[in-house]
Every structure is written in C-alpha cells, then in structure tokens.
Write an enzyme that holds these catalytic residues in place. Structure first.
Site, short mmCIF file in Angstrom:
data_model
loop_
_atom_site.label_atom_id
_atom_site.label_comp_id
_atom_site.label_asym_id
_atom_site.label_seq_id
_atom_site.Cartn_x
_atom_site.Cartn_y
_atom_site.Cartn_z
N LYS A 170 6.56 13.00 -12.03
CA LYS A 170 5.50 12.62 -11.09
C LYS A 170 4.57 13.79 -10.80
O LYS A 170 5.03 14.91 -10.59
CB LYS A 170 6.11 12.11 -9.78
CG LYS A 170 6.93 10.83 -9.98
CD LYS A 170 7.72 10.43 -8.75
CE LYS A 170 6.88 9.62 -7.77
NZ LYS A 170 7.76 9.03 -6.70
N GLY A 224 -2.26 6.56 -5.56
CA GLY A 224 -2.87 5.32 -6.06
C GLY A 224 -2.15 4.76 -7.28
O GLY A 224 -2.75 4.10 -8.11
N ILE A 251 14.90 5.21 -10.24
CA ILE A 251 15.77 4.21 -9.62
C ILE A 251 15.45 2.86 -10.25
O ILE A 251 14.30 2.42 -10.20
CB ILE A 251 15.55 4.14 -8.09
CG1 ILE A 251 15.50 5.53 -7.46
CG2 ILE A 251 16.57 3.23 -7.43
CD1 ILE A 251 16.81 6.17 -7.14
N ASN A 281 2.07 8.92 3.44
CA ASN A 281 0.62 8.83 3.40
C ASN A 281 0.08 9.12 4.80
O ASN A 281 0.49 8.49 5.77
CB ASN A 281 0.18 7.42 2.96
CG ASN A 281 0.56 7.15 1.51
OD1 ASN A 281 0.48 8.04 0.66
ND2 ASN A 281 1.02 5.95 1.22
N ARG A 298 -2.61 8.57 6.54
CA ARG A 298 -3.84 7.81 6.77
C ARG A 298 -3.50 6.38 7.12
O ARG A 298 -2.34 6.00 7.10
CB ARG A 298 -4.66 7.80 5.48
CG ARG A 298 -3.82 7.26 4.31
CD ARG A 298 -4.62 6.94 3.08
NE ARG A 298 -3.79 6.79 1.91
CZ ARG A 298 -3.26 5.66 1.47
NH1 ARG A 298 -3.45 4.53 2.15
NH2 ARG A 298 -2.53 5.62 0.37
P1 ADP Z 1 1.71 6.85 -5.07
O1 ADP Z 1 1.41 8.17 -4.46
O2 ADP Z 1 0.91 6.57 -6.27
O3 ADP Z 1 1.72 5.74 -4.05
P2 ADP Z 1 4.63 6.76 -5.02
O4 ADP Z 1 5.43 8.00 -5.16
O5 ADP Z 1 4.52 6.17 -3.67
O6 ADP Z 1 3.19 7.01 -5.63
O7 ADP Z 1 5.20 5.66 -6.02
C1 ADP Z 1 4.50 4.46 -6.27
C2 ADP Z 1 5.46 3.42 -6.81
O8 ADP Z 1 6.07 3.86 -8.04
C3 ADP Z 1 6.61 3.07 -5.91
O9 ADP Z 1 6.25 2.09 -4.95
C4 ADP Z 1 7.65 2.57 -6.89
O10 ADP Z 1 7.41 1.24 -7.26
C5 ADP Z 1 7.42 3.46 -8.11
N1 ADP Z 1 8.32 4.63 -8.07
C6 ADP Z 1 8.02 5.84 -7.57
N2 ADP Z 1 9.06 6.69 -7.69
C7 ADP Z 1 10.05 5.99 -8.28
C8 ADP Z 1 11.39 6.31 -8.70
N3 ADP Z 1 11.92 7.51 -8.53
N4 ADP Z 1 12.13 5.33 -9.29
C9 ADP Z 1 11.60 4.10 -9.49
N5 ADP Z 1 10.36 3.74 -9.13
C10 ADP Z 1 9.58 4.67 -8.54
P1 ADP Z 2 -1.79 1.96 0.13
O1 ADP Z 2 -0.92 3.16 -0.12
O2 ADP Z 2 -2.51 1.97 1.41
O3 ADP Z 2 -1.10 0.71 -0.16
P2 ADP Z 2 -3.15 2.18 -2.39
O4 ADP Z 2 -2.10 2.96 -3.07
O5 ADP Z 2 -3.47 0.82 -2.86
O6 ADP Z 2 -2.94 2.11 -0.83
O7 ADP Z 2 -4.46 3.05 -2.34
C1 ADP Z 2 -5.50 2.73 -1.48
C2 ADP Z 2 -6.76 3.17 -2.08
O8 ADP Z 2 -6.76 4.56 -2.19
C3 ADP Z 2 -7.00 2.65 -3.47
O9 ADP Z 2 -8.39 2.49 -3.60
C4 ADP Z 2 -6.49 3.78 -4.36
O10 ADP Z 2 -7.11 3.73 -5.61
C5 ADP Z 2 -6.90 4.97 -3.54
N1 ADP Z 2 -6.07 6.17 -3.65
C6 ADP Z 2 -4.92 6.42 -3.00
N2 ADP Z 2 -4.45 7.65 -3.29
C7 ADP Z 2 -5.33 8.19 -4.13
C8 ADP Z 2 -5.44 9.47 -4.79
N3 ADP Z 2 -4.55 10.44 -4.61
N4 ADP Z 2 -6.48 9.66 -5.61
C9 ADP Z 2 -7.40 8.70 -5.78
N5 ADP Z 2 -7.37 7.51 -5.18
C10 ADP Z 2 -6.36 7.25 -4.38
MG MG Z 3 2.97 5.58 -2.46
#
Ligand code: ADP
Ligand code: ADP
Ligand code: MG
Length: 445
Positions: free
Chosen positions: A158, A164, A203, A290, A292
C-alpha cells in the site's frame, strides 16, 4: 465566531455545506472552475468566485487561487469538503498562516494520519490493534521480503500517501513480490508524489466497518457509531449502511469505548473517521483514519439525528459539543447508494449531459445532489451524480424504501449505477446482510 465560509469544493458536497451554512446563519461563498459556471453550487451560494480553468490541478487543487478568493471574499473560514484539498497538510498550513480557519484538524494531525504507515504506528501505540505488517514504510526489498514471509502471503502493498482506493496491490507469492514492489513504488511516486510503500497482511473476504468521531477543541469526544462499507468496487465504496448488520451491540460499545480511550490521548479536532477491517472471525484491525467529512456521512446523521457538517462548523468556531457520549442514541436503519455516472456493467465513467431528471422523495428518502436537468457530468471530476439515502425503522424497511426510490429515480442522457444498485438490493446475500468486500467480484462473475 465564524460569519463567512468559503467552500473549496464542488458538486453535492458543496451544496451540503451551503445548506449547513444557511441553517446556521453563516454566509457561504463558493468557488468554481470555468467548467462549473452553470453549476448549482454557484447559484445557491451567497457569492461565487471563479478560480481557474477546468482541470482540478488548475482550480479546485490550486491553493494559490483558492486563498486569493478567500482573501477577496474576506471569509473567516474555509470548508474543504472531501477529496481535493481536504487532507492536504500544506493547504491547512497556508490557511493558518493567512489567519483563515481551516474547518478540520490542525496541519500536524492531517500529516500524521495522511501518512498511512505512520498513522498505523501511532494508533498501535495508542492501543488499537492494526493489520499485521510492516511498522512503517519498508526500507528496501529485503525488508519487504522478510516481513512478507513472516506474516505470510497473500500480502498487500500500500502506498503510504494513497487514497481514494488507489495505490494498493495484492501479492500472492514470493515470485511476484519484487516486480510488484517496483511497480507499486513507481506508481505511488507518480500518483501521490511519494514512493513510500508499506506492507500488510491481505485479509481475505473482510468487512470494512468505520466509526465516526467528533472532537471539539476542548478535547470532548463523541463516537457516533459505525458505517458498514463493504459493498465496494476497485476498493471504493458503492453502498453503505448504518448500523452494520454484522456488529453486535457488545462489539459496537467495546469499540466505542476503545476509541474514547484513544482520543483521550490523541490530540485531534473536528470530524474524523476511523476505518477498520474485520476478518471472518470478528477480529478487527485499524486500517486508516480520514481527517475530514466522509462521502457517506448522511447515514450516520439519519440514525443519530446529528448534523455532522453543522457540528464541524461549530467545533471550528470554538463551541463545545452540546452532547456527550451518553446522549447518543442509535435509532432505525439508514442506507446510502452512490449514484455514479458509470456504465453499470463495466463501471467505467460515462460523462455526458442529463436531459431528463426526476429525483424521488417521500417519507424516509433523502437525496444529496447538485444534479439538474441539463447538467453536464464532466470528465475532469468525480463521477458521483447523487447520493440516495433512505431511513427506516428496520433494515428491511430501509431496503424497501431504497428499492422504491431507485425505481423512481429517473435519469436520461447518461448511464448510471442505478440498475446495479437494484440488482445488488435484490440479491440474497445483501438481503441477508451476509456480504464482504469481495461481494461485487463474485456478484459480477
Ligand atoms: P483508501 O485510503 O484508498 O481508502 P484503505 O486503506 O482505506 O484505502 O483501503 C481501501 C479498501 O481496500 C478497504 O476498504 C478494503 O476493501 C481494501 N483493503 C485495504 N487494506 C486491506 C487488507 N489489508 N486486506 C484486504 N483488503 C484491504
Ligand atoms: P470516503 O472515504 O469518504 O468514502 P472516497 O474514498 O470515495 O470517500 O473519496 C472521496 C473523494 O475523495 C473521491 O472523489 C476520491 O476520489 C477522493 N480522494 C480521497 N482520497 C484521495 C487522495 N488521497 N487523492 C486523491 N483523491 C482522493
Ligand atoms: Mg479508506
């Protein structure tokens, strides 16, 4: 006291923030790119300022242009919404230096939680269990290999600056590790300007359950329960519900108490979301935070009766929270479907112009949107057209209302995710509340 707020965003969230300002008697100033001249967030605001050409990098991500607009409009505060600059440490710092209140936590907290590897380390030290993996960014391939072997494949690489749903890679065996690591690092570098990668256990078939936090500037903290967000595509949420059909009351309160403990030690201000991943045995691990307002915040508002955006503004004004943890009562059930301008089969964005629109309403139905007949969905920005939210006394009730509202939501001119939502809603797994983040992969097969 905050009297004028500049909203550094567009679309439905800009309208959502305007609503909160109106209800609090605060003036709302919107900003817009040239492509958004005819958007409703421009018309509904008290004043509007153009901040640049269509590409986000030149407008909604242009710190200089936004701060200039804020100076011209003479605002007290800026609300960043979600996406764009909402989790940008530099932006929060510039606001502070210009004496404009950034509605969110201080730049230090944004930086700490925005770096996902450091966030995990911090939360682990504060007593939360985290997904097993590296303790921070991996230094080199050798370290990555040794940790991966220790936690066992499959692992997930990651990007520490990711978000996003982007910047994640599953690696099933040692053979693919070197190649994946190189690709992940260079992708992270070009997408986020930071090549840092951390590794954690992948996971299998997990659930994504997140908790809503509100902390005022006096350190009073209230946890507003959870949201179940496991219906995802490309690691991005599509349907959310509150409460989660998986959590028992005991587990919910166990986590709320744990988070109360964490936030008594961790200096934070404003709204935030703590995301957890749950494995099949019910073990839960901190994933990220997050700093925000979240896209899916309305479902929490529906079951708690608390207006989260108004609370963000009140906290930024220096007001104390007017309720405590004991006052929070969860009632009923709420579901959100994200209606995106996407092909429901391929889930690819389908920009275009809406040429006919009917938005459903009625008891228990809420629609957060900036859409109107004639609105052009632009390729420059997110494909979200509307958030359809229902509220019922029971989960079944909320599902029935959603089914009714989806069938009444009429949009022509663009393809949307509505047919997909209808299929998901009718599936046995969804009706039984028996699903995980792999749901859509299996569903579409
Ligand atoms: P983002 O910053 O893009 O929201 P997250 O770390 O929250 O990234 O992960 C987004 C999604 O990716 C999670 O909701 C889950 O579905 C999947 N994911 C993230 N980490 C793991 C993991 N260690 N094992 C399985 N799925 C994962
Ligand atoms: P939430 O976590 O609120 O469910 P999303 O993961 O769907 O939201 O992201 C919300 C918005 O923010 C989307 O438009 C997504 O593309 C944008 N976004 C979130 N994190 C990032 C990031 N690190 N870089 C660019 N865009 C992001
Ligand atoms: Mg997330």
């Amino acid at each position: 006291m905050i009297k004028r707020i500049l909203i550094a965003n567009r679309g439905e969230i800009a309208v959502r923030i305007i609503n909160a300002c109106n209800e609090l008697g605060i003036e709302a100033i919107s900003v817009y790119s040239k492509a958004d001249e005819n958007s409703v967030h421009v018309e509904l605001a008290d004043e509007s300022i153009c901040i640049g050409p269509p590409p986000a990098a030149d407008s909604y991500l242009n710190i200089h242009a936004i701060i200039s607009a804020a100076e011209i409009a003479n605002v007290d505060a800026i609300h960043p919404g979600y996406g764009f600059l909402a989790e940008n440490e530099k932006f929060a710092r510039v606001c502070k230096a210009c004496n404009i209140k950034f509605i969110g936590p201080d730049p230090e907290s944004i930086a700490l939680m925005g770096d996902k590897a450091t966030a995990k380390k911090t939360m682990r030290e504060l007593g939360l269990s985290v997904v097993p993996g590296s303790d921070g960014v991996v230094k080199d391939y050798e370290e990555l290999l040794s940790i991966s072997k220790e936690i066992g494949f499959p692992v997930m690489l990651k990007a520490t600056a990711g978000g996003g749903g982007r910047g994640m890679r599953i690696v099933y065996s040692e053979d693919e590790l070197m190649n994946s690591f190189n690709m992940a690092s260079s992708e992270a570098d070009s997408a986020f300007g930071n090549s840092g990668i951390y590794v954690e256990k992948f996971i299998e078939n997990p659930r994504h359950i997140e908790f809503q936090v509100l902390v005022d500037s006096y350190g009073n903290c209230v946890i507003l329960g959870e949201r179940e967000c496991s219906i995802q595509r490309r690691h991005q949420k599509l349907i959310e519900e509150a409460p989660s059909p998986f959590l028992t009351d005991d587990k919910r309160w166990e986590i709320i108490e744990k988070l109360q403990e964490v936030f008594s030690k961790f200096k934070y201000e404003g709204a935030g979301t703590v995301e957890f991943i749950f494995d099949r045995d019910g073990n839960y691990y901190f994933m990220e935070m997050n700093t925000r307002i979240q896209v899916e915040h309305p479902i929490t508002e529906m079951i708690t009766g608390i207006d989260l955006v108004q609370e963000q503004i009140k906290i930024a004004s220096g007001e104390k929270l007017s309720f405590s943890q004991e006052d929070i009562k969860f009632s009923g059930h709420s579901i959100e479907c994200r209606i995106n301008a996407e092909d429901p089969e391929t889930l690819r964005p389908t920009p275009g112009t809406i040429n006919r629109l009917f938005i459903p309403g009625g008891f228990g139905v809420r629609v957060d949107t900036a859409a109107y007949c004639g609105w052009k969905i632009l390729p420059y920005y997110d494909s979200l057209v509307a958030k359809l939210i229902t509220f019922g006394n029971s989960r079944e009730d909320a599902i029935f209302k959603m089914d009714r509202a989806l069938s009444q939501f009429l949009i022509s001119g663009i393809k949307t995710t509505i047919p997909l939502h209808q299929r998901i809603l009718h599936s046995k797994a969804f009706l039984e509340g028996n699903y995980n983040t792999n749901f859509l992969n299996e569903f579409n097969r």
